[in-house]
Design an enzyme around this catalytic site. Structure first.
Site, PDB file in Angstrom:
ATOM      1  N   ASN A 193     -11.652   1.918 -17.017  1.00 46.72           N
ATOM      2  CA  ASN A 193     -11.047   1.059 -15.993  1.00 46.72           C
ATOM      3  C   ASN A 193     -11.935   1.144 -14.761  1.00 46.72           C
ATOM      4  O   ASN A 193     -11.886   2.110 -14.001  1.00 46.72           O
ATOM      5  CB  ASN A 193      -9.626   1.539 -15.694  1.00 46.72           C
ATOM      6  CG  ASN A 193      -8.926   0.696 -14.642  1.00 46.72           C
ATOM      7  OD1 ASN A 193      -9.535  -0.177 -14.018  1.00 46.72           O
ATOM      8  ND2 ASN A 193      -7.653   0.968 -14.434  1.00 46.72           N
TER       9      ASN A 193
ATOM     10  N   LYS B 136     -12.068   4.992 -13.843  1.00 46.92           N
ATOM     11  CA  LYS B 136     -11.150   5.847 -14.588  1.00 46.92           C
ATOM     12  C   LYS B 136     -11.509   5.769 -16.066  1.00 46.92           C
ATOM     13  O   LYS B 136     -11.866   4.688 -16.555  1.00 46.92           O
ATOM     14  CB  LYS B 136      -9.703   5.383 -14.402  1.00 46.92           C
ATOM     15  CG  LYS B 136      -9.163   5.554 -12.992  1.00 46.92           C
ATOM     16  CD  LYS B 136      -7.674   5.196 -12.957  1.00 46.92           C
ATOM     17  CE  LYS B 136      -7.240   4.884 -11.543  1.00 46.92           C
ATOM     18  NZ  LYS B 136      -6.027   4.101 -11.454  1.00 46.92           N
TER      19      LYS B 136
ATOM     20  N   ARG C 103     -10.409  -2.468 -19.081  1.00 46.68           N
ATOM     21  CA  ARG C 103      -9.411  -3.236 -18.333  1.00 46.68           C
ATOM     22  C   ARG C 103     -10.135  -4.291 -17.510  1.00 46.68           C
ATOM     23  O   ARG C 103     -11.029  -3.958 -16.719  1.00 46.68           O
ATOM     24  CB  ARG C 103      -8.618  -2.313 -17.413  1.00 46.68           C
ATOM     25  CG  ARG C 103      -7.670  -3.079 -16.521  1.00 46.68           C
ATOM     26  CD  ARG C 103      -6.828  -2.155 -15.670  1.00 46.68           C
ATOM     27  NE  ARG C 103      -5.915  -2.913 -14.843  1.00 46.68           N
ATOM     28  CZ  ARG C 103      -5.780  -2.762 -13.533  1.00 46.68           C
ATOM     29  NH1 ARG C 103      -6.498  -1.862 -12.885  1.00 46.68           N
ATOM     30  NH2 ARG C 103      -4.918  -3.490 -12.877  1.00 46.68           N
TER      31      ARG C 103
ATOM     32  N   HIS D  14      -0.957  -6.927 -13.678  1.00 47.77           N
ATOM     33  CA  HIS D  14      -0.245  -5.746 -14.200  1.00 47.77           C
ATOM     34  C   HIS D  14       0.418  -6.061 -15.544  1.00 47.77           C
ATOM     35  O   HIS D  14       1.370  -5.394 -15.942  1.00 47.77           O
ATOM     36  CB  HIS D  14       0.863  -5.244 -13.245  1.00 47.77           C
ATOM     37  CG  HIS D  14       0.383  -4.650 -11.959  1.00 47.77           C
ATOM     38  ND1 HIS D  14       1.078  -4.807 -10.781  1.00 47.77           N
ATOM     39  CD2 HIS D  14      -0.686  -3.883 -11.665  1.00 47.77           C
ATOM     40  CE1 HIS D  14       0.451  -4.168  -9.807  1.00 47.77           C
ATOM     41  NE2 HIS D  14      -0.636  -3.609 -10.322  1.00 47.77           N
TER      42      HIS D  14
ATOM     43  N   GLY E 289       3.287   0.694  -7.828  1.00 51.20           N
ATOM     44  CA  GLY E 289       2.221   1.692  -7.645  1.00 51.20           C
ATOM     45  C   GLY E 289       1.597   1.433  -6.290  1.00 51.20           C
ATOM     46  O   GLY E 289       2.294   1.070  -5.342  1.00 51.20           O
TER      47      GLY E 289
ATOM     48  N   ARG F 179      -1.534  -4.069   0.632  1.00 48.60           N
ATOM     49  CA  ARG F 179      -1.535  -5.536   0.593  1.00 48.60           C
ATOM     50  C   ARG F 179      -0.217  -6.084   1.123  1.00 48.60           C
ATOM     51  O   ARG F 179       0.839  -5.497   0.901  1.00 48.60           O
ATOM     52  CB  ARG F 179      -1.722  -6.030  -0.845  1.00 48.60           C
ATOM     53  CG  ARG F 179      -3.146  -6.003  -1.321  1.00 48.60           C
ATOM     54  CD  ARG F 179      -3.231  -6.357  -2.802  1.00 48.60           C
ATOM     55  NE  ARG F 179      -3.681  -5.203  -3.563  1.00 48.60           N
ATOM     56  CZ  ARG F 179      -3.539  -5.066  -4.882  1.00 48.60           C
ATOM     57  NH1 ARG F 179      -2.942  -6.000  -5.600  1.00 48.60           N
ATOM     58  NH2 ARG F 179      -3.979  -3.995  -5.473  1.00 48.60           N
TER      59      ARG F 179
ATOM     60  N   PHE G 127       3.479   7.039  -0.422  1.00 44.09           N
ATOM     61  CA  PHE G 127       4.893   7.122  -0.067  1.00 44.09           C
ATOM     62  C   PHE G 127       5.351   8.543   0.266  1.00 44.09           C
ATOM     63  O   PHE G 127       6.308   8.725   1.009  1.00 44.09           O
ATOM     64  CB  PHE G 127       5.760   6.513  -1.176  1.00 44.09           C
ATOM     65  CG  PHE G 127       5.963   5.036  -0.970  1.00 44.09           C
ATOM     66  CD1 PHE G 127       4.913   4.150  -1.109  1.00 44.09           C
ATOM     67  CD2 PHE G 127       7.206   4.532  -0.584  1.00 44.09           C
ATOM     68  CE1 PHE G 127       5.078   2.800  -0.878  1.00 44.09           C
ATOM     69  CE2 PHE G 127       7.388   3.180  -0.350  1.00 44.09           C
ATOM     70  CZ  PHE G 127       6.322   2.303  -0.496  1.00 44.09           C
ATOM     71  N   ARG G 128       4.665   9.556  -0.285  1.00 47.33           N
ATOM     72  CA  ARG G 128       5.041  10.924   0.085  1.00 47.33           C
ATOM     73  C   ARG G 128       4.813  11.141   1.576  1.00 47.33           C
ATOM     74  O   ARG G 128       5.651  11.692   2.286  1.00 47.33           O
ATOM     75  CB  ARG G 128       4.229  11.932  -0.736  1.00 47.33           C
ATOM     76  CG  ARG G 128       4.668  11.999  -2.189  1.00 47.33           C
ATOM     77  CD  ARG G 128       3.620  12.616  -3.067  1.00 47.33           C
ATOM     78  NE  ARG G 128       2.468  11.714  -3.234  1.00 47.33           N
ATOM     79  CZ  ARG G 128       1.576  11.819  -4.203  1.00 47.33           C
ATOM     80  NH1 ARG G 128       1.669  12.790  -5.089  1.00 47.33           N
ATOM     81  NH2 ARG G 128       0.571  10.960  -4.285  1.00 47.33           N
TER      82      ARG G 128
ATOM     83  N   GLY H  18       7.587   3.881  -8.379  1.00 49.27           N
ATOM     84  CA  GLY H  18       8.776   3.633  -9.195  1.00 49.27           C
ATOM     85  C   GLY H  18       9.197   4.836 -10.022  1.00 49.27           C
ATOM     86  O   GLY H  18      10.392   5.096 -10.205  1.00 49.27           O
TER      87      GLY H  18
ATOM     88  N   GLU I 219      -1.036   2.483 -18.989  1.00 49.23           N
ATOM     89  CA  GLU I 219      -1.915   1.350 -19.267  1.00 49.23           C
ATOM     90  C   GLU I 219      -3.064   1.732 -20.189  1.00 49.23           C
ATOM     91  O   GLU I 219      -3.485   0.932 -21.025  1.00 49.23           O
ATOM     92  CB  GLU I 219      -2.447   0.773 -17.942  1.00 49.23           C
ATOM     93  CG  GLU I 219      -1.353   0.036 -17.177  1.00 49.23           C
ATOM     94  CD  GLU I 219      -1.691  -0.234 -15.713  1.00 49.23           C
ATOM     95  OE1 GLU I 219      -1.566   0.710 -14.912  1.00 49.23           O
ATOM     96  OE2 GLU I 219      -2.072  -1.357 -15.381  1.00 49.23           O
TER      97      GLU I 219
HETATM   98  P1  ADP Z   1      -2.293   2.564  -8.794  1.00 54.15           P
HETATM   99  O1  ADP Z   1      -1.732   1.230  -8.405  1.00 54.15           O
HETATM  100  O2  ADP Z   1      -3.454   2.993  -7.968  1.00 54.15           O
HETATM  101  O3  ADP Z   1      -2.467   2.757 -10.292  1.00 54.15           O
HETATM  102  P2  ADP Z   1      -0.131   4.498  -9.046  1.00 54.15           P
HETATM  103  O4  ADP Z   1       0.767   3.770  -9.978  1.00 54.15           O
HETATM  104  O5  ADP Z   1      -0.810   5.718  -9.534  1.00 54.15           O
HETATM  105  O6  ADP Z   1      -1.163   3.538  -8.340  1.00 54.15           O
HETATM  106  O7  ADP Z   1       0.730   4.855  -7.749  1.00 54.15           O
HETATM  107  C1  ADP Z   1       0.154   5.540  -6.674  1.00 54.15           C
HETATM  108  C2  ADP Z   1       1.180   5.669  -5.574  1.00 54.15           C
HETATM  109  O8  ADP Z   1       2.349   6.307  -6.074  1.00 54.15           O
HETATM  110  C3  ADP Z   1       0.730   6.541  -4.418  1.00 54.15           C
HETATM  111  O9  ADP Z   1      -0.007   5.811  -3.476  1.00 54.15           O
HETATM  112  C4  ADP Z   1       2.059   7.002  -3.834  1.00 54.15           C
HETATM  113  O10 ADP Z   1       2.486   6.069  -2.867  1.00 54.15           O
HETATM  114  C5  ADP Z   1       3.009   6.951  -5.005  1.00 54.15           C
HETATM  115  N1  ADP Z   1       3.444   8.281  -5.443  1.00 54.15           N
HETATM  116  C6  ADP Z   1       2.809   9.118  -6.293  1.00 54.15           C
HETATM  117  N2  ADP Z   1       3.523  10.251  -6.435  1.00 54.15           N
HETATM  118  C7  ADP Z   1       4.626  10.130  -5.668  1.00 54.15           C
HETATM  119  C8  ADP Z   1       5.752  10.956  -5.381  1.00 54.15           C
HETATM  120  N3  ADP Z   1       5.893  12.150  -5.929  1.00 54.15           N
HETATM  121  N4  ADP Z   1       6.691  10.471  -4.541  1.00 54.15           N
HETATM  122  C9  ADP Z   1       6.564   9.250  -3.978  1.00 54.15           C
HETATM  123  N5  ADP Z   1       5.526   8.442  -4.209  1.00 54.15           N
HETATM  124  C10 ADP Z   1       4.584   8.858  -5.034  1.00 54.15           C
END
Ligand code: ADP
Length: 376
Positions: free
Chosen positions: A7, A14, A71, A160, A190, A221, A263-264, A312, A364
């Site tokens: 990817n 990745k 991908r 997606h 994500g 975005r 989000f953390r 999610g 994915e």
């Molecule tokens: P990508 O779109 O880059 O594939 P991911 O699906 O891996 O992204 O999601 C990444 C995001 O998930 C991070 O930027 C963060 O906001 C969120 N995230 C990851 N772990 C946690 C967690 N434990 N609690 C809340 N949000 C989280």
């Protein structure tokens, strides 16, 4: 059967070595900061990935790889199923670059170096748009000048797709129900974020459009905005196309409002009383609820709502707030179950909630590897 999945993004690559039959990952990793001193380009990135695999004791030659899966974000109208890569496909994907300027060019770079380093294997392109290629015209069409749209291939493509398809199938399997029997809403949250509505196994709407910028508020975005903002900034603030594009892609969303796209960290800021972080979160949740409501109406009847991807899968507060107060619409979450952390697919709705709410981890790379095996 073992597949190497690549990817390739603009600044990261990745990779995963996957056995789709057993769903086993022999290795996976990410090479970051492509373009920096130690990893000058995608060629160096893929070589670094191979070095990591070798250091971990994985000998790609001895594994008997059957394919390399790539991908590719935008398949345009041309590609809607996993496709063996040849020179003509690469040329077509390059032609689609204007539709996905941030995504397709680095994917092509990844494909080219992988074909050079692994010339004897079939390489397969798996497109993020594929699942949504057959959206009903009413959902796929923008209400703009139709001749212009036709000439410039402007429609809602959706992205997606690999994740929405995989997660909706996993949801059906989890519930032990035939895929075609279920109406589903999938919320892929994500860094990028999108929602989809799936009626009896067929996607009927999704929140991303011509590009991955439409729809939900995302990490960086904006999602939906009034297109008038773009003309206004161009005309009045003196911003050029690149400035506006970069602002909407990289400096908007929860980062643009709240200073964090993770989000953390956003929650930490909220907990310490940061009002802009709170507003960012509120705007994010408000948009998410609007799309859930819209897709409930698009589907008429919804059996399952599923949360997936980084936010999610992990952020119980987002799930709670996205669905709070919707018992009148047949959606009721069990807050105790929702707040339990887990890496497994799980139900978070109450036993008597008419709509089942699930959390299903997306995968994915596995989905791409499975698609490769089917093609070769
Ligand atoms: P990508 O779109 O880059 O594939 P991911 O699906 O891996 O992204 O999601 C990444 C995001 O998930 C991070 O930027 C963060 O906001 C969120 N995230 C990851 N772990 C946690 C967690 N434990 N609690 C809340 N949000 C989280």
């Amino acid at each position: 059967m073992t597949v190497l999945v690549v990817n390739s993004g603009s600044s990261s690559l990745k990779y995963a070595v996957v056995q789709p039959g057993s769903r086993e990952f022999l290795a996976d990793g990410i090479i970051e900061e492509i373009g920096s001193g130690s990893v000058p380009d995608h060629d160096a990135a893929l070589r670094a990935a191979f070095d990591e695999l070798a250091a971990g004791g994985l000998d790609l030659d001895a594994l008997g790889l059957v394919a390399v899966g790539h991908r590719v974000v935008h398949g345009g109208k041309t590609f809607y199923r996993p496709t063996i890569i040849d020179d003509a496909l690469i040329a077509k994907v390059e032609e689609l670059a204007p539709l996905a300027p941030l995504h397709n060019p680095p994917a092509v770079l990844g494909i080219k170096v992988a074909r050079k380093l692994l010339p004897d294997l079939p390489h397969v392109a798996v497109f993020d748009t594929a699942f949504f290629h057959d959206l009903p015209a009413a959902a796929a069409t923008y209400a703009i000048d139709d001749e212009l749209a036709e000439e410039w291939k402007i429609r809602r493509y959706g992205f997606h797709g690999t994740s929405h398809e995989y997660v909706s199938q996993q949801a059906a399997a989890f519930l032990d129900r035939p895929y075609e029997s279920l109406n589903q809403i999938v919320l892929h949250l994500g860094n990028g974020a999108s929602a989809s509505a799936i009626a009896g196994g067929r996607p009927v709407d999704t929140s991303m459009g011509l590009t991955p910028m439409e729809g939900l508020v995302m990490g960086t975005r904006s999602g939906d905005i009034d297109p008038g903002i773009i003309m206004y900034l161009w005309r009045t603030a003196g911003m050029g196309v690149e400035d506006i594009e970069s602002m909407l892609n990289r400096r908007s969303g929860v980062l643009g409002l709240g200073g964090e796209n993770d989000f953390r960290k956003l929650h930490q800021r909220i907990d310490s009383g940061d009002e802009s972080a709170q507003l960012a979160y509120d705007v994010y949740i408000h948009r998410l609820r609007k799309y859930i409501g819209a897709y409930l109406a698009v589907l008429g009847h919804t059996d399952v709502i599923t949360f997936t991807a980084g936010v999610g899968e992990n952020d119980a507060a987002v799930r709670r707030d996205a669905l709070a107060g919707l018992s009148g619409l047949g959606i009721q979450i069990d807050e105790a179950v929702n707040s339990v952390r887990s890496k497994e697919a799980r139900r978070i709705s109450t036993p008597d909630s008419p709509t089942t709410v699930l959390v299903v981890p997306t995968n994915e790379e596995l989905a791409i590897a499975q698609a490769c095996v089917e093609v070769v």
